[in-house]
Design a protein around this motif. Sequence first.
Motif, PDB file in Angstrom:
ATOM      1  N   ILE A  46       0.842  -1.190   0.000  1.00 25.28           N
ATOM      2  CA  ILE A  46       0.000   0.000   0.000  1.00 25.28           C
ATOM      3  C   ILE A  46       0.878   1.241   0.000  1.00 25.28           C
ATOM      4  N   LYS A  47       0.355   2.281  -0.567  1.00 27.13           N
ATOM      5  CA  LYS A  47       1.050   3.563  -0.624  1.00 27.13           C
ATOM      6  C   LYS A  47       1.026   4.234   0.744  1.00 27.13           C
ATOM      7  N   SER A 103      -3.910   8.647   5.121  1.00 33.01           N
ATOM      8  CA  SER A 103      -5.290   9.105   4.926  1.00 33.01           C
ATOM      9  C   SER A 103      -6.277   8.255   5.717  1.00 33.01           C
ATOM     10  N   ILE A 104      -6.090   6.944   5.703  1.00 28.93           N
ATOM     11  CA  ILE A 104      -7.010   6.060   6.425  1.00 28.93           C
ATOM     12  C   ILE A 104      -6.874   6.248   7.926  1.00 28.93           C
ATOM     13  N   ASP A 156      -1.841   6.570   1.338  1.00 21.27           N
ATOM     14  CA  ASP A 156      -3.124   5.929   1.629  1.00 21.27           C
ATOM     15  C   ASP A 156      -3.213   5.510   3.095  1.00 21.27           C
TER      16      ASP A 156
END
Length: 805
Positions: free
Chosen positions: A612-613, A619-620, A616
């Motif tokens: 995963i980036k 943000s989550i 991301d």
Amino acid sequence: MLSNHLQNGMETAKLMWSRLPNNEDGDDDDDGVGFLKKNDGSSVESLDYEVIENYAYREEQAIKPEGTGLAAVLINISVENFAGWKYSLTFSIIQKSYVAGFIVYVLINLALVFSSVYIITQFAPAAAGSGIPEIKGYLNGIDTHGILFFRTLIGKIFGSIGSVGGGLALGKEGPLVHIGACIASLLGQGGSRKYHLSSRWLQVFKSDRDRRDLVTCGCAAGVAAAFRAPVGGVLFALEEVTSWWRSQLMWRVFFTSAIVAVVVRTAMGWCKNGNCGHFGSGGFIIWDISGLEYELSLNPVYGSSFFIVCWPSNQSSFSGQEDYSFRELFPMAVIGVIGGLLGALFNQLTLFITRWRRNYLHRKGNRVKIIEVCLISVITSVISFGLPLFRNCSPCPESDASSGIECPNAPGVYGNYVNFYCGRDKEYNDLATIFFNTQDDAIRNLFSAKTIHEFSAKSLLTFLVMFYTLAVVTFGTAVPAGQFVPGIMIGSTYGRLVGMFVVNFYQKLNIEEGTYALLGAASFLGGSMRMTVSLCVIMVEITNNLKLLPLIMLVLLISKAVGDAFNEGLYEEQARLRGIPLLESRPKYQMRKMTAKEACGTQKVIYFPRTIKVADIVSILRSNSHNGFPVIDHSRSGETLVIGLVLRIHLLVLLQSKADFQHSPLPSDLRGRSLPIRHSLSEFVKPASSKGISIEDIHLSSDDLEMYIDLAPFVNPSPYVVPEDMSLTKVYNLFRQLGLRHVLVVPRASRVIGMITRKDLLMEDNEDSATVELQPTSVRARYRDRRVPTRNPDPQHPLLDGLVV
């Protein structure tokens, strides 16, 4: 010159105080002392007791090759010396003027109590109360902010000295449990990093599970130090505070309690030589009413102190009630009923007053909390000093040389037969004998044998009503407060009352009032706290009389049954009031008709892909407050697989270190090569009762946000999963018994690859290869011997890959 030194000392103290941080991690404390925020649940967090078997854990396992007694001694010595100086000074002044003595008595108590409440409100808010509900919640899986901090430990110790030494209707035994837990937690994590008092070689925490076990040992050590009851401490930890118990934990808790008992015994032996001032050999709750004779000898150097010299007794005159008649069982059962009723009433009254205090009084700030405690201190001092003045003195009973008890005691000496406001010689004030004493000495007086008719029924009833009221009002204030000793005082008072009536009714029987006082103390504690086994052992250990064991069991069972008919135990009620979501041992009845899928509700599960980036992840984490995230991957056939569960704290550590960032979005191959170990397990362990790392504390550049992380090495590849139609009762029991934080709910499985029974888990040693192998008890092995294939030959029914029974 003296005034200059005093002024310089005060300035230095103010400077040091100003440099102390307000709390452990810089966040503001809650307005309500000892209470949690219930609005959004931000003040409580679950603990990760499940072992996270990720790559770092397995690599560290492959290379992988106990202060509480001293704190108890410090508190008891301080309390006894403060009380001794207070009573010595008061007794010496009242020889000339009772008014001056009263003023001095009130001011000393007020100064001690003010020091306690000031420490709590300004330095350690989490140290208020007994701390047992919070520790019970912690061991149940709830991390309450601040309860295991270093400043909480300091506030608990010195706050208890002030509140107990100031004569409030509370005890120090409950706070000692909290103190033991704090010491255990701090030692396990190597000390306090906030105050630069840490040592790396002391760090033994590898997970929340390790901290849970060590805190359990600390709780048992606190009880062992408070009552000098090591076995009772072990049982208290097992029965009252822990939710998960392992066989390996038993000997660790027992060893800790034994060491504490030895330390306390050694310290008391040292104090017998006059090295501890007014402490002497008293101060600890140990009432040997059996098997020993006592000689009370005055020490002219220390004023009101006395030393207790014990030797084995060849007579049973002072050994308490050696036997009991069948006719006494009914009044003893009545004591159990009274204890259940008064204990349940105590729980209800304290719950009501504490809720009112939290909702209306404590919302006004710390100044109101300080004024409240100081006002209660003045009222307590007025009652304890003033009520004995209205009581007529009683003539001393005929002296008994074998008892070693003098009547009346000389001025300045507190104990049995206190001479307080008596105009004639050979008179004593029975109400002052209870009120104008430390709580430990008052309990010794109520438990004492061979002092029949020492107290009148009117004095006992007066003390019961007043002290019961003071205990209810004092509980819940902003000071460290335990309820063991107040409960013993309340119970022993009405127990002695019942004993007086029994003595008058059965005049031909050999009945001791002190025995009934002991049963009354057990009944009230059983009716309030609802403990049985541990409380029974504690009472036997502190009295050193096994013959009373059946009677103590009787009153405990009756008082608990009566109390359970009205409400829950004291600690459960207080935990619920503080917003601590305890998982009880039994699920609710309504769960029987619910399934796991229904419990999930309509919430949307947030998944992470394996690679995963970084942007991301950030943000989550900023958009929600979840603490666990399933990680998914895709097989070669395109099927979505759940490869594990990753925790929020692990993601934050990875973001903060940046050591595992990679440019490529392709996953790392764990099979083909061994990844370098960039993290130790200690990095993923959050400090005790701290909020830990926050996403706001992590600063990433724009280039960092474009990087990728392969989460596979850091996930728990074997989280607990349940089918969606499993009964919620079964899920609850699984969750509670295993100490879980997350359970994944999945659709019903499409096939079964095997079954495991008890035989498949049995291990045997292979002497030739010095290895351990599983016993070949599977059906697969037996079928192989019979030349029968284990796989289902019918491709239309691929439900069974194999069967192991």
